[in-house]
Design a protein around this motif. Structure first.
Motif, PDB file in Angstrom:
ATOM      1  N   UNK A  26       0.828  -1.201   0.000  1.00 14.15           N
ATOM      2  CA  UNK A  26       0.000   0.000   0.000  1.00 14.15           C
ATOM      3  C   UNK A  26       0.868   1.259   0.000  1.00 14.15           C
ATOM      4  N   UNK A  27       0.480   2.194  -0.864  1.00 16.90           N
ATOM      5  CA  UNK A  27       1.125   3.516  -0.881  1.00 16.90           C
ATOM      6  C   UNK A  27       0.134   4.548  -0.379  1.00 16.90           C
ATOM      7  N   UNK A  28       0.575   5.379   0.542  1.00 18.39           N
ATOM      8  CA  UNK A  28      -0.236   6.470   1.042  1.00 18.39           C
ATOM      9  C   UNK A  28       0.519   7.771   0.862  1.00 18.39           C
ATOM     10  N   UNK A  29      -0.230   8.828   0.583  1.00 18.37           N
ATOM     11  CA  UNK A  29       0.397  10.140   0.464  1.00 18.37           C
ATOM     12  C   UNK A  29       1.127  10.449   1.765  1.00 18.37           C
ATOM     13  N   UNK A  30       2.366  10.787   1.656  1.00 17.48           N
ATOM     14  CA  UNK A  30       3.213  10.998   2.823  1.00 17.48           C
ATOM     15  C   UNK A  30       4.304   9.946   2.900  1.00 17.48           C
ATOM     16  N   UNK A  31       4.029   8.756   2.331  1.00 22.90           N
ATOM     17  CA  UNK A  31       5.041   7.699   2.257  1.00 22.90           C
ATOM     18  C   UNK A  31       5.818   7.859   0.952  1.00 22.90           C
ATOM     19  N   UNK A  32       6.437   9.009   0.801  1.00 28.29           N
ATOM     20  CA  UNK A  32       6.954   9.381  -0.504  1.00 28.29           C
ATOM     21  C   UNK A  32       8.378   8.913  -0.780  1.00 28.29           C
ATOM     22  N   UNK A  33       9.185   8.790   0.255  1.00 29.16           N
ATOM     23  CA  UNK A  33      10.620   8.587   0.043  1.00 29.16           C
ATOM     24  C   UNK A  33      10.917   7.326  -0.763  1.00 29.16           C
ATOM     25  N   UNK A  34      10.302   6.212  -0.387  1.00 31.66           N
ATOM     26  CA  UNK A  34      10.605   4.962  -1.081  1.00 31.66           C
ATOM     27  C   UNK A  34      10.171   5.019  -2.544  1.00 31.66           C
TER      28      UNK A  34
END
Length: 211
Positions: free
Chosen positions: A181-189
């Motif tokens: 799952x990708x959520x806005x804020x988990x941007x670095x990876x």
């Protein structure tokens, strides 16, 4: 005047190719484009499930108004995609993930999983489901003018095939070994995965858009 307004709304919501019969979209000049049909499918669907290798800004540009309208009224949007070859635009994935009632899951694993499928599934409570499967990723040229082949089929026309596609999507969706799952804020990876030197540097931006 009310009848005219009603007819205009039906035209806006109803796919040009209808909800009953299939159609080949080949990028030819005659007939509606994939992009224009997807926009209509989006606003008339109760759930939107997409499986694409690449997500480009050019691909979501014309579809965002429809996606914003659909998700704002409560339609659920689920997107499965990858970081393969670092072709996707980080900004495009983030914009889609920012929509209400939307969830994005990403495959970062390129050693065992190289997702090449492109499928656009539209679920309706009326059971008038439609699906598009073919060669077009979520990029502008691929959805409008590229020499692509995409087949639309419907639940009425091919109920077993459509059901199989929904079931396969569901299996992918719940496979946490394949998709995260990708959520806005988990941007670095995600930014790191899409900035690797895997992108074929010999291709122009226009050529990348056709992938």
């Amino acid at each position: 005047q009310n009848e005219e307004a009603l007819q205009h709304e039906i035209t806006r919501l109803m796919p040009t190719t209808g909800l009953l019969e299939g159609r080949l979209f080949s990028g030819a000049s005659e007939g509606p484009t994939m992009a224009s049909e997807l926009a209509r499918e989006i606003v008339s669907a109760d759930r939107i499930d997409w499986l694409v290798s690449f997500v480009r800004e050019s691909g979501i540009a014309t579809l965002m108004p429809s996606l914003e309208e659909a998700t704002a009224r409560g339609a659920k949007f689920r997107l499965l995609t990858t970081t393969y070859m670092a072709v996707s635009d980080f900004s495009a994935i983030k914009r889609l993930a920012s929509l209400p009632n939307t969830e994005v899951r990403i495959s970062y694993n390129e050693t065992t999983t190289r997702l090449h499928a492109k499928a656009y599934l539209f679920y309706r409570e009326s059971q008038s489901h439609t699906v598009y499967v073919g060669s077009s990723n979520l990029s502008g040229p691929a959805l409008t003018q590229g020499m692509e082949w995409n087949i639309k089929t419907t639940a009425l026309e091919s109920p077993h095939a459509v059901d199989a596609m929904f079931r396969q999507f569901e299996a992918y969706w719940h496979d946490t070994d394949l998709f995260e799952r990708y959520q806005v804020g988990d941007d670095e990876r995600l930014q790191r995965a899409l900035s690797r030197p895997y992108r074929p540097l010999e291709l122009s931006e226009d050529e990348l858009n056709t992938l």
